[in-house]
Every structure is written in C-alpha cells, then in structure tokens.
Design an enzyme around this catalytic site. Sequence first.
Site, PDB file in Angstrom:
ATOM      1  N   CYS A   1       0.815  -1.210   0.000  1.00 51.76           N
ATOM      2  CA  CYS A   1       0.000   0.000   0.000  1.00 51.76           C
ATOM      3  C   CYS A   1       0.857   1.272   0.000  1.00 51.76           C
ATOM      4  O   CYS A   1       1.991   1.257   0.462  1.00 51.76           O
ATOM      5  CB  CYS A   1      -0.876   0.022   1.236  1.00 51.76           C
ATOM      6  SG  CYS A   1      -1.748  -1.515   1.513  1.00 51.76           S
TER       7      CYS A   1
ATOM      8  N   ARG B   1       2.268   1.084  -5.965  1.00 53.21           N
ATOM      9  CA  ARG B   1       2.459   0.245  -4.787  1.00 53.21           C
ATOM     10  C   ARG B   1       1.231  -0.599  -4.458  1.00 53.21           C
ATOM     11  O   ARG B   1       1.302  -1.522  -3.631  1.00 53.21           O
ATOM     12  CB  ARG B   1       2.777   1.108  -3.569  1.00 53.21           C
ATOM     13  CG  ARG B   1       4.049   1.889  -3.686  1.00 53.21           C
ATOM     14  CD  ARG B   1       4.277   2.702  -2.441  1.00 53.21           C
ATOM     15  NE  ARG B   1       4.588   1.843  -1.322  1.00 53.21           N
ATOM     16  CZ  ARG B   1       5.833   1.575  -0.914  1.00 53.21           C
ATOM     17  NH1 ARG B   1       6.847   2.115  -1.514  1.00 53.21           N
ATOM     18  NH2 ARG B   1       6.040   0.788   0.109  1.00 53.21           N
TER      19      ARG B   1
ATOM     20  N   TRP C   1      -3.396  -2.259  -1.419  1.00 54.02           N
ATOM     21  CA  TRP C   1      -3.226  -3.592  -1.996  1.00 54.02           C
ATOM     22  C   TRP C   1      -3.769  -4.543  -0.938  1.00 54.02           C
ATOM     23  O   TRP C   1      -3.179  -4.713   0.121  1.00 54.02           O
ATOM     24  CB  TRP C   1      -1.748  -3.864  -2.274  1.00 54.02           C
ATOM     25  CG  TRP C   1      -1.500  -5.155  -2.979  1.00 54.02           C
ATOM     26  CD1 TRP C   1      -1.521  -5.361  -4.322  1.00 54.02           C
ATOM     27  CD2 TRP C   1      -1.184  -6.419  -2.391  1.00 54.02           C
ATOM     28  NE1 TRP C   1      -1.235  -6.692  -4.602  1.00 54.02           N
ATOM     29  CE2 TRP C   1      -1.024  -7.355  -3.441  1.00 54.02           C
ATOM     30  CE3 TRP C   1      -1.014  -6.866  -1.084  1.00 54.02           C
ATOM     31  CZ2 TRP C   1      -0.710  -8.706  -3.226  1.00 54.02           C
ATOM     32  CZ3 TRP C   1      -0.706  -8.207  -0.858  1.00 54.02           C
ATOM     33  CH2 TRP C   1      -0.556  -9.105  -1.926  1.00 54.02           C
TER      34      TRP C   1
ATOM     35  N   ASN D   1       0.038   0.429   6.143  1.00 54.61           N
ATOM     36  CA  ASN D   1       0.661  -0.479   5.181  1.00 54.61           C
ATOM     37  C   ASN D   1       1.291  -1.587   5.996  1.00 54.61           C
ATOM     38  O   ASN D   1       2.077  -1.319   6.897  1.00 54.61           O
ATOM     39  CB  ASN D   1       1.731   0.291   4.385  1.00 54.61           C
ATOM     40  CG  ASN D   1       2.540  -0.613   3.482  1.00 54.61           C
ATOM     41  OD1 ASN D   1       2.114  -1.722   3.147  1.00 54.61           O
ATOM     42  ND2 ASN D   1       3.710  -0.147   3.079  1.00 54.61           N
ATOM     43  N   GLY D   2       0.945  -2.842   5.707  1.00 56.68           N
ATOM     44  CA  GLY D   2       1.526  -3.957   6.458  1.00 56.68           C
ATOM     45  C   GLY D   2       0.444  -4.921   6.907  1.00 56.68           C
ATOM     46  O   GLY D   2      -0.677  -4.899   6.378  1.00 56.68           O
TER      47      GLY D   2
ATOM     48  N   GLU E   1      12.722 -15.702 -16.396  1.00 57.01           N
ATOM     49  CA  GLU E   1      12.366 -14.287 -16.284  1.00 57.01           C
ATOM     50  C   GLU E   1      11.460 -13.855 -17.448  1.00 57.01           C
ATOM     51  O   GLU E   1      10.511 -13.098 -17.252  1.00 57.01           O
ATOM     52  CB  GLU E   1      13.649 -13.437 -16.218  1.00 57.01           C
ATOM     53  CG  GLU E   1      13.459 -11.933 -16.222  1.00 57.01           C
ATOM     54  CD  GLU E   1      12.638 -11.369 -15.064  1.00 57.01           C
ATOM     55  OE1 GLU E   1      12.293 -12.101 -14.124  1.00 57.01           O
ATOM     56  OE2 GLU E   1      12.304 -10.170 -15.133  1.00 57.01           O
TER      57      GLU E   1
ATOM     58  N   LYS F   1       7.755 -12.293 -16.947  1.00 56.59           N
ATOM     59  CA  LYS F   1       7.339 -10.995 -17.502  1.00 56.59           C
ATOM     60  C   LYS F   1       6.024 -11.158 -18.246  1.00 56.59           C
ATOM     61  O   LYS F   1       5.119 -10.348 -18.106  1.00 56.59           O
ATOM     62  CB  LYS F   1       8.384 -10.425 -18.478  1.00 56.59           C
ATOM     63  CG  LYS F   1       9.625  -9.837 -17.881  1.00 56.59           C
ATOM     64  CD  LYS F   1       9.427  -8.540 -17.134  1.00 56.59           C
ATOM     65  CE  LYS F   1       9.074  -8.741 -15.700  1.00 56.59           C
ATOM     66  NZ  LYS F   1      10.071  -8.925 -14.716  1.00 56.59           N
TER      67      LYS F   1
ATOM     68  N   GLU G   1       2.941 -11.944 -15.794  1.00 59.92           N
ATOM     69  CA  GLU G   1       2.487 -10.916 -14.855  1.00 59.92           C
ATOM     70  C   GLU G   1       1.786  -9.740 -15.538  1.00 59.92           C
ATOM     71  O   GLU G   1       0.910  -9.141 -14.935  1.00 59.92           O
ATOM     72  CB  GLU G   1       3.601 -10.446 -13.921  1.00 59.92           C
ATOM     73  CG  GLU G   1       4.747  -9.745 -14.559  1.00 59.92           C
ATOM     74  CD  GLU G   1       5.880  -9.459 -13.571  1.00 59.92           C
ATOM     75  OE1 GLU G   1       5.627  -9.329 -12.380  1.00 59.92           O
ATOM     76  OE2 GLU G   1       7.030  -9.346 -14.031  1.00 59.92           O
TER      77      GLU G   1
ATOM     78  N   HIS H   1      11.620 -34.487 -20.115  1.00 62.74           N
ATOM     79  CA  HIS H   1      11.293 -35.160 -18.853  1.00 62.74           C
ATOM     80  C   HIS H   1       9.864 -34.845 -18.409  1.00 62.74           C
ATOM     81  O   HIS H   1       9.523 -35.065 -17.251  1.00 62.74           O
ATOM     82  CB  HIS H   1      12.303 -34.768 -17.769  1.00 62.74           C
ATOM     83  CG  HIS H   1      13.700 -35.160 -18.118  1.00 62.74           C
ATOM     84  ND1 HIS H   1      14.106 -36.479 -18.169  1.00 62.74           N
ATOM     85  CD2 HIS H   1      14.770 -34.425 -18.502  1.00 62.74           C
ATOM     86  CE1 HIS H   1      15.384 -36.527 -18.546  1.00 62.74           C
ATOM     87  NE2 HIS H   1      15.801 -35.294 -18.766  1.00 62.74           N
TER      88      HIS H   1
ATOM     89  N   LYS I   1       4.165  -3.156  -6.415  1.00 66.01           N
ATOM     90  CA  LYS I   1       5.601  -3.018  -6.676  1.00 66.01           C
ATOM     91  C   LYS I   1       6.470  -3.464  -5.515  1.00 66.01           C
ATOM     92  O   LYS I   1       7.494  -4.093  -5.702  1.00 66.01           O
ATOM     93  CB  LYS I   1       5.873  -1.547  -7.002  1.00 66.01           C
ATOM     94  CG  LYS I   1       7.283  -1.272  -7.452  1.00 66.01           C
ATOM     95  CD  LYS I   1       7.517  -1.815  -8.838  1.00 66.01           C
ATOM     96  CE  LYS I   1       8.946  -1.688  -9.288  1.00 66.01           C
ATOM     97  NZ  LYS I   1       9.211  -2.609 -10.402  1.00 66.01           N
TER      98      LYS I   1
HETATM   99  C1  F6R Z   1       8.450  -8.998 -11.175  1.00 66.22           C
HETATM  100  C2  F6R Z   1       8.825  -8.316  -9.962  1.00 66.22           C
HETATM  101  C3  F6R Z   1       8.802  -9.093  -8.700  1.00 66.22           C
HETATM  102  C4  F6R Z   1       9.917  -8.612  -7.765  1.00 66.22           C
HETATM  103  C5  F6R Z   1       9.789  -9.307  -6.405  1.00 66.22           C
HETATM  104  C6  F6R Z   1      10.925  -8.919  -5.482  1.00 66.22           C
HETATM  105  O1  F6R Z   1       8.542  -8.174 -12.276  1.00 66.22           O
HETATM  106  O2  F6R Z   1       9.126  -7.161  -9.960  1.00 66.22           O
HETATM  107  O3  F6R Z   1       8.912 -10.456  -8.925  1.00 66.22           O
HETATM  108  O4  F6R Z   1      11.138  -8.889  -8.341  1.00 66.22           O
HETATM  109  O5  F6R Z   1       8.581  -8.971  -5.813  1.00 66.22           O
HETATM  110  O6  F6R Z   1      10.952  -7.546  -5.301  1.00 66.22           O
HETATM  111  P1  F6R Z   1      12.261  -6.790  -4.854  1.00 66.22           P
HETATM  112  O7  F6R Z   1      13.266  -6.933  -5.937  1.00 66.22           O
HETATM  113  O8  F6R Z   1      11.831  -5.383  -4.641  1.00 66.22           O
HETATM  114  O9  F6R Z   1      12.724  -7.462  -3.596  1.00 66.22           O
END
Ligand code: F6R
Length: 614
Positions: free
Chosen positions: A2, A27, A75, A101-102, A487, A491, A494, A510, A609
């Site tokens: 949040c 966020r 969030w 937030n939390g 990765e 991408k 998500e 496998h 984020k």
């Molecule tokens: C995906 C993404 C997340 C973050 C993960 C860790 O695009 O951004 O998978 O990588 O939540 O976040 P950080 O790097 O901030 O610890």
Amino acid sequence: MCGIIGYIGFRDAYPILVKGLHRLEYRGYDSAGIALSNLSGSLSIYKTKGRVSDLEEYCKDKDISGSIGIAHTRWATHGEPSNTNAHPHYSESENIALIHNGIIENYAVLKQQLIRNGYHFRSNTDTEVLVQLIEYIKVLNNTDLFHAVQLALNEIIGAYAIALIEKGGDNRIIVARKSSPLVIGIGDGEYFIASDASPIVEYTKRVIYLEDEELALVSRGFSPKIVTARNVEKTHEIIQLEMNLSQLEKGGYDHFMLKEIFEQPKTLRDCMKGRIDVTGKHIVLSGVMDNRERFLSARRIIILACGTSWHAGLVGKYFFESFCRIPVEVEYSSEFRYRNPVIYGDDIVIAISQSGETADTLAAIELARKSGSFIYGICNVVGSSISRKTDSGSYTHVGPEIGVASTKAFTAQLTVLSMMALYLGHEKRTIDDERYSFLLGELNRIPDKIEKILQSNAAICDLSKIFTYAHNFIYLGRGFNYPIALEGALKLKEISYIHAEGYPAAEMKHGPIALIDMEMPVVAIATDNVMYDKVMSNIQEIKARNGCVIAVVNESGATIREIADYVIEVPSTEDCFEPLLNIVPLQLLSYHIAVNKKRDVDMPRNLAKSVTVE
Ligand code: F6R
C-alpha cells in the site's frame, strides 16, 4: 504494497495528497481513500474501491478543505477490495482516522477483545482493529493520542507503517513504522509523510527515514519529534534526495514499463559509471573491495531474493561459480526464512532486492545475521530497509522503477553481480589478466548492444500480434540463459495474464514436452554460445511435435533460422553476458502482447511493486 501519503502545512492538502496517491499508485491500486482535517475541527474520510481517479471522481462534490490530511492506496490483504475495506479507517467514535501499510498478525485476538468491550467493526481489515485499539487505550488510560499509539504498538505483532490524524487534533499527524518504510519530507513550514520519497520529491529533497519501531509526531511549526516505542528520544540525520521529477514521469512513452525498457542502455552505463575505471581495466566496487578478505575466504555464497531478483540471483550463481569458483546457493527468501537452513559463519549472504523493502528478504536477512555471516545487499532504492540492514552493499543506480514488472532493475542487478564476480575472480586469479580485461571491455559494450536491440522494437511489436490470443507459452534456455527463460515467462504472465512457464531446455523431454502442439508457442533462447548445438537438438524435438518456435538468435545462427518459425536477432556477446541482452527482446515481447490485450501494463491485476507483507 500500500501507498501512504500525508501533508501538514499551509496549503490545501487535497491536491497534494491526490497527486501523491497517483505517484504511489504503483504500490497498490485496488482502492484509495483520504482523510482531511479542517479549520472547523471536522475530520472527513472519503474512500472508494478502484483507482485514484475513481477517488477523485467521488470527491468532486465533497468538502475537500483542510491543510492536514492523510491518504492511502491499497493492496488488499485482509478483506476484499471494497469501499468499506478501503483506508482510512475511523475509530469507534470517528474521532481518529488511520491508514496502514503492512499486516497486524494478532488482529483476530485483539478484535475479539475489542468487541467484548463494546467496539463495532465496519470492515474486514486488520487496520480497523489497530485504530480501534488505539482509541480503546486512549480512553482507558485517559491519555493523549501520541501516547495511546505508543502503548498500542507494544500490543501489536506484525508489520506496519501508519499515519493517523485526529478530529480537532490541533495540527499534527502521528506516524510510526515497523518493517514497512516511512519517510518524512521537510519543507518550509510544511511536512510530507510517505511510504517512499516519490510523492515528496517535487516539494522538498530533504527527508528523514524513520527507523523500525519508531514513532514521530509531525506538527506544524515544530521539528518532528521522534521516539521509540519504548519512549527513547531519537534524532535523525536529514538526507538529501538525489531523485528528480523527470524520473517519475513517463517522458512521452505510453507506459512506464516501455520507458524503463528503453532506459536500459543509460541505466547500465550509470550502474557501471565509476565502477569500471576510465582505462576500462579495473573494477572499483567499494563494498566488495572493503571486504575483500571476507569475500576471498568465503566458504560459500548464499543469494536471497524473490521474483525477478531471484532470477538475477540465479544468473549470479553462474557468474560466481564460473568466474571465482565459489559455490553458490540461490534461495527464495520466503522458503529460506522458515527452513532452519544451515548457514556457516564464513558464508557470504547476498540479498538482492529492487525495492529494498521485500518483507521475506528482510526476514531472511535477519535469520542469516544470527549465524554471524556477512551480509551484502544489492538494492536499487537508496536508504531502503534492506540497504540499511546489510553489512555492506552496492546500489544498482537505475533511478525509480515505477512499472510493476521489473525491467531496468533486473539488468542492473545482473551488471552488479557480474562486476562483483569479475573483480573477485581476478583477485583470486581464477580469471587471468587478459581474460579479465577482455570481459570488462565486453561488459562496457553491453549498453550499445542493447541500443541495437531496441531498434527492433517495431518488429517485435509486429511479431507480438501473432501471439496475442495464445493461452500458454513455454520459454526455454540453457546455461546462462536458463534464468532468462524463467524471467521471460514471468514478464509475460504478470502483465498479459497468459500462462507461461520457463524451463531449462533439456528438461522438456522429462515431462513438459507432453504439452507441445501447434497451439503452444515456445520461445527458445538459441544464441551462439557453448550450448548452441544442445539447444538446437532440444528445438528439433519441439519442431518434430509441431511446436511453434520463436527463437532469440545471433546473426551467425544459420541453423536455428532454418528451424524456427520466427526469429528475433540480438547482437552476439560473451556467453556470460548474454542474459543482459537476451532478456531485452523478451521484455518487449511481453510488453506488446500485454498492450495488444489491453492490459494495464504498469499496474497489472493483483500485483504491487513493493511487497512489504510476507
Ligand atoms: C516482477 C517483480 C517481482 C519482484 C519481487 C521482489 O517483475 O518485480 O517479482 O522482483 O517482488 O521484489 P524486490 O526486488 O523489490 O525485492
């Protein structure tokens, strides 16, 4: 998670708070709300499910006067996104408004106690329990709000960044934090509080970061009073922010994600600036150099991270093992923290986190610290909790990453890891001088090569249209490119919500090869490296089953061009640096597919984020 913003000063709070919420929306964005206190002593809360723009719409005919206010973008953790569950929450008497937030872990027990004491609950949130508890303690002890907050926080188990205002509460905002970030911006006769510096920077660059388990009383006309939960007074250094406003704008791009993908040549140059010396012959990474002996005598490296940062850690394993022959384990922070892991005092722990606030990684660091091992952080956000909780570290220096899907932070994490491993390999003499300077030269050329890949953006956009309606994708890579397959798949899923899986190419036979048919696009990283022939065989197996192959190739890849249905060409480089190049077309492909599907690329559903809850 949040986003929190607050204002106290001489201006109207509402426009500042709403603008701040827009900046913080990355966020969390399932609901938003605002509480305003005005001269007549009233305390009004306006909140609604949806985006900040929905809140603005809702407030159009409301009294939005007041020069003290707090606001929140959510969030959801406890309780679905709804008007009622949105923050701020009132206390029973509606005299106190709180944003949070939390997670309050012991909220259920506290809620029962409060209900027994005649308190009523409107929402399903843990946050409402906290504001009610504060009021209960305030009334019970006949004390002021600041003291009541202090007492209440001693009853709380969990993580929080909170801000509260009170009806007629003569010019103050109370804030507190534990395991969730909170920053106070110091203006001229005004203060800003926020969960990160992004909404503050246009008003002031002078900030104070609150430490864990601290509270602050932010009053008009006085310096913030900061105390611990146990009432010990604290003073904090005022930090000068280096962020600038243009870093927080889209700068003509349709989305932050596209801007951030295109920024990568610059961000990688920034990341290397001053770290690879002007002759291009030496790496100057002070965090590693200052702890040279520890690194050189490390029994093992343990990398802790989540999500995209974990994928960077996997590439890091390949770097450290091949350049310096140090064994590496790459752990999901969330698993590590509850696994009773074996950690030796002479292990080096590297925590990787873009935000520097990821709750699981913070907890994993705490656990590792108990074993006495040295902890190194790789973070992007300067002053973040992880950067402050580690013994030393390197920032990635890419500027704020706003798009929820991480792009430029990932390539910078790879760059830092490669510089660390190269430096240590050279010091250990596991890389000789000639190879060292050759690799440094090649690393320096990566930003130019990314620039070249970005010129294929229009072609990748065209290609993306063929796959807009695919339901599943498989991504394959081997060696250094195996984490890039993971990765690439992350991408895509998500931001487009298409199901995608990444595998080491040879694992297909496998099990996953059973999925292959004409409907299953397979993105194969088939650049010209030591694994090329092996990958080629794996791709042949897919073609033999009518799979549709999109291959990332080099100019030299004649065989793969014959076999693949579609190719995306990238410049060639040393095997070890291929991840830095090969991820870029995969970022673009995901981006364009998501745009074709009209997804909200920068704010994909269910995500946020900065993951400050476990
Ligand atoms: C995906 C993404 C997340 C973050 C993960 C860790 O695009 O951004 O998978 O990588 O939540 O976040 P950080 O790097 O901030 O610890």
